[in-house]
Design a protein around this motif. Structure first.
Motif, PDB file in Angstrom:
ATOM      1  N   UNK A  39       0.565  -1.238   0.035  1.00 58.19           N
ATOM      2  CA  UNK A  39       0.308  -0.316   0.193  1.00 58.19           C
ATOM      3  C   UNK A  39       0.856   1.031   0.049  1.00 58.19           C
ATOM      4  N   UNK A  40       0.303   2.361   0.113  1.00 59.29           N
ATOM      5  CA  UNK A  40       1.029   3.376  -0.159  1.00 59.29           C
ATOM      6  C   UNK A  40       1.793   3.517   1.081  1.00 59.29           C
ATOM      7  N   UNK A  41       2.685   4.241   1.764  1.00 61.69           N
ATOM      8  CA  UNK A  41       3.414   4.391   2.459  1.00 61.69           C
ATOM      9  C   UNK A  41       4.292   5.615   3.250  1.00 61.69           C
ATOM     10  N   UNK A  42       3.498   6.736   2.718  1.00 66.41           N
ATOM     11  CA  UNK A  42       4.208   7.683   2.968  1.00 66.41           C
ATOM     12  C   UNK A  42       3.052   7.864   4.592  1.00 66.41           C
ATOM     13  N   UNK A  43       3.431   8.663   5.685  1.00 72.01           N
ATOM     14  CA  UNK A  43       3.292   8.569   7.082  1.00 72.01           C
ATOM     15  C   UNK A  43       2.815   7.402   7.324  1.00 72.01           C
ATOM     16  N   UNK A  44       2.993   5.848   7.023  1.00 69.59           N
ATOM     17  CA  UNK A  44       2.842   4.774   8.053  1.00 69.59           C
ATOM     18  C   UNK A  44       3.689   4.771   8.848  1.00 69.59           C
ATOM     19  N   UNK A  45       3.780   3.835  10.080  1.00 67.13           N
ATOM     20  CA  UNK A  45       4.369   3.099  10.249  1.00 67.13           C
ATOM     21  C   UNK A  45       4.304   1.788  10.226  1.00 67.13           C
ATOM     22  N   UNK A  46       5.878   1.286  10.172  1.00 67.39           N
ATOM     23  CA  UNK A  46       5.762   0.072   9.691  1.00 67.39           C
ATOM     24  C   UNK A  46       6.697  -0.914  10.264  1.00 67.39           C
ATOM     25  N   UNK A  47       5.905  -1.834   9.778  1.00 68.30           N
ATOM     26  CA  UNK A  47       7.235  -2.930  10.647  1.00 68.30           C
ATOM     27  C   UNK A  47       7.804  -4.378  10.096  1.00 68.30           C
ATOM     28  N   UNK A  48       8.672  -4.468   9.920  1.00 74.62           N
ATOM     29  CA  UNK A  48       9.776  -5.678   8.952  1.00 74.62           C
ATOM     30  C   UNK A  48      10.239  -6.559   9.751  1.00 74.62           C
ATOM     31  N   UNK A  49       8.964  -7.484   9.434  1.00 77.36           N
ATOM     32  CA  UNK A  49       9.272  -9.169  10.099  1.00 77.36           C
ATOM     33  C   UNK A  49      10.561  -9.851   9.727  1.00 77.36           C
ATOM     34  N   UNK A  50      12.275  -9.679  10.082  1.00 74.66           N
ATOM     35  CA  UNK A  50      12.773 -10.953   9.511  1.00 74.66           C
ATOM     36  C   UNK A  50      13.721 -10.058   8.477  1.00 74.66           C
ATOM     37  N   UNK A  51      13.912  -8.811   8.945  1.00 77.54           N
ATOM     38  CA  UNK A  51      14.553  -7.362   7.843  1.00 77.54           C
ATOM     39  C   UNK A  51      15.710  -8.221   7.280  1.00 77.54           C
ATOM     40  N   UNK A  52      16.809  -8.914   7.707  1.00 76.80           N
ATOM     41  CA  UNK A  52      18.025  -8.890   7.386  1.00 76.80           C
ATOM     42  C   UNK A  52      18.896  -7.703   7.547  1.00 76.80           C
ATOM     43  N   UNK A  53      19.370  -7.927   5.781  1.00 72.64           N
ATOM     44  CA  UNK A  53      20.260  -6.474   6.340  1.00 72.64           C
ATOM     45  C   UNK A  53      19.364  -4.809   5.890  1.00 72.64           C
ATOM     46  N   UNK A  54      18.046  -4.900   5.617  1.00 74.16           N
ATOM     47  CA  UNK A  54      17.444  -3.759   5.632  1.00 74.16           C
ATOM     48  C   UNK A  54      17.029  -3.041   4.772  1.00 74.16           C
ATOM     49  N   UNK A  55      16.978  -3.841   3.357  1.00 77.50           N
ATOM     50  CA  UNK A  55      16.632  -3.577   1.957  1.00 77.50           C
ATOM     51  C   UNK A  55      15.324  -2.887   2.047  1.00 77.50           C
ATOM     52  N   UNK A  56      14.165  -3.426   2.674  1.00 74.30           N
ATOM     53  CA  UNK A  56      12.940  -3.455   2.850  1.00 74.30           C
ATOM     54  C   UNK A  56      12.334  -2.449   3.808  1.00 74.30           C
ATOM     55  N   UNK A  57      13.253  -2.216   4.670  1.00 80.97           N
ATOM     56  CA  UNK A  57      13.181  -0.977   5.572  1.00 80.97           C
ATOM     57  C   UNK A  57      13.134   0.818   5.134  1.00 80.97           C
ATOM     58  N   UNK A  58      14.525   0.295   4.513  1.00 80.09           N
ATOM     59  CA  UNK A  58      14.803   1.499   4.052  1.00 80.09           C
ATOM     60  C   UNK A  58      14.322   1.989   2.727  1.00 80.09           C
ATOM     61  N   UNK A  59      13.854   1.198   1.587  1.00 80.69           N
ATOM     62  CA  UNK A  59      13.000   1.469   0.638  1.00 80.69           C
ATOM     63  C   UNK A  59      10.970   2.344   1.668  1.00 80.69           C
ATOM     64  N   UNK A  60      11.219   1.642   2.867  1.00 78.38           N
ATOM     65  CA  UNK A  60      10.033   2.247   3.215  1.00 78.38           C
ATOM     66  C   UNK A  60      10.060   3.532   3.353  1.00 78.38           C
ATOM     67  N   UNK A  61      11.447   3.732   3.864  1.00 77.43           N
ATOM     68  CA  UNK A  61      11.539   4.561   4.247  1.00 77.43           C
ATOM     69  C   UNK A  61      11.645   5.874   3.147  1.00 77.43           C
ATOM     70  N   UNK A  62      12.540   5.077   1.549  1.00 78.78           N
ATOM     71  CA  UNK A  62      12.544   6.804   0.439  1.00 78.78           C
ATOM     72  C   UNK A  62      11.277   7.374   0.406  1.00 78.78           C
ATOM     73  N   UNK A  63      10.054   5.578   0.595  1.00 83.28           N
ATOM     74  CA  UNK A  63       8.175   6.090   0.703  1.00 83.28           C
ATOM     75  C   UNK A  63       8.199   7.523   1.584  1.00 83.28           C
ATOM     76  N   UNK A  64       8.952   7.804   2.088  1.00 82.99           N
ATOM     77  CA  UNK A  64       8.114   8.377   3.325  1.00 82.99           C
ATOM     78  C   UNK A  64       7.307   7.941   4.614  1.00 82.99           C
ATOM     79  N   UNK A  65       7.492   6.714   4.892  1.00 84.87           N
ATOM     80  CA  UNK A  65       7.300   5.871   5.537  1.00 84.87           C
ATOM     81  C   UNK A  65       6.971   6.921   7.251  1.00 84.87           C
ATOM     82  N   UNK A  66       6.471   6.971   7.940  1.00 86.25           N
ATOM     83  CA  UNK A  66       7.022   7.630   8.759  1.00 86.25           C
ATOM     84  C   UNK A  66       7.778   7.285   9.975  1.00 86.25           C
ATOM     85  N   UNK A  67       7.940   5.782  10.174  1.00 84.73           N
ATOM     86  CA  UNK A  67       8.896   5.281  11.092  1.00 84.73           C
ATOM     87  C   UNK A  67       9.135   4.132  10.768  1.00 84.73           C
ATOM     88  N   UNK A  68      10.139   3.081  10.901  1.00 89.79           N
ATOM     89  CA  UNK A  68      10.187   2.133  10.190  1.00 89.79           C
ATOM     90  C   UNK A  68      11.040   0.828  11.506  1.00 89.79           C
TER      91      UNK A  68
END
Length: 243
Positions: A39-68
């Motif tokens: 979904x649209x991630x801007x302004x959202x609080x996102x949880x990544x389970x099994x985040x590994x090297x954090x690629x998806x976490x950083x992508x979420x912030x690139x999409x302007x997630x509020x916190x990851x």
């Protein structure tokens, strides 16, 4: 004790040399489909389970997630994730997926990439994820496809010259533990049918929004032609659900 091969130095070194570990999301053949399921991630609080090297976490912030928040059992994985991250809005936590800490209705979106097939009790995990999501929240995850996990060998059937003939499928309905090999190490995975995946989500209270069994895109195959056989059988099952 939860399974944690990634803190073994030799295993971690081999994993770190994999294409998707070096080049990130763009080298993952399933990424384009996974991205479009988010979904649209801007302004959202996102949880990544099994985040590994954090690629998806950083992508979420690139999409302007509020916190990851990224959760992983491996200290080595999180050490690498932290080294690749320069963003105070991303927090990494050393926790097993099955026992991640949360407060009720804390997150808008939960994501997970290729981690849930390591979990024995998926029913309890889905219920905990449901509880941690706000009303209208989303869970999007990928797991190894049941066609891939049914047999422990997880390999092709070859002719006498080493040519890949077909992908064998047997014991599909025999759900449970599989002792597999990954990067020359024994790894425990859990096989469940497509129906079992879907019903566990429904029983937890989720509504199914989208199901995908992706193959590499034409652009990915052009860049990584060695992935051509990934079009011959499903390797990933992806599900997008909402509360």
């Amino acid at each position: 004790m939860k399974q944690n091969k990634y803190d073994d130095p030799g295993f971690f070194a081999s994993y770190s040399q994999m294409l998707r570990s070096v080049e990130g999301l763009q080298a993952a053949g399933e990424w384009e489909v996974f991205r479009n399921m988010l979904p649209a991630l801007e302004g959202k609080r996102v949880l990544d389970l099994g985040c590994g090297f954090g690629w998806h976490c950083r992508y979420a912030r690139e999409q302007r997630a509020a916190a990851v928040t990224g959760v992983d059992l491996s200290a080595r994985m999180l050490e690498r994730a932290a080294a690749l991250t320069n963003d105070p809005a991303i927090v990494y936590r050393l926790e097993p997926i099955e026992a991640f800490t949360y407060t009720r209705e804390e997150y808008d979106v939960v994501i997970s990439s290729l981690a849930f097939h390591y979990i024995a009790d998926i029913t309890t995990l889905f219920r905990r994820i449901y509880d941690c999501l706000k009303p209208g929240g989303s869970l999007i995850f990928s797991a190894e496809h049941p066609v891939f996990t049914a047999l422990p060998a997880q390999d092709w059937y070859y002719d006498q010259h080493g040519k890949r003939l077909h992908w064998p499928l047997d014991n599909y309905q025999d759900q449970g533990i599989r002792h597999t090999s990954f990067l020359d190490n024994e790894v425990i995975k859990y096989h469940r049918t497509v129906a079992a995946w879907l019903n566990a989500l429904i029983d937890a209270g989720f509504s199914i929004r989208e199901v995908a069994e992706p193959t590499p895109s034409a652009a990915v195959l052009e860049k990584y032609p060695e992935m051509k056989d990934e079009k011959r059988r499903p390797i990933f099952l992806m599900l997008a659900v909402c509360t």
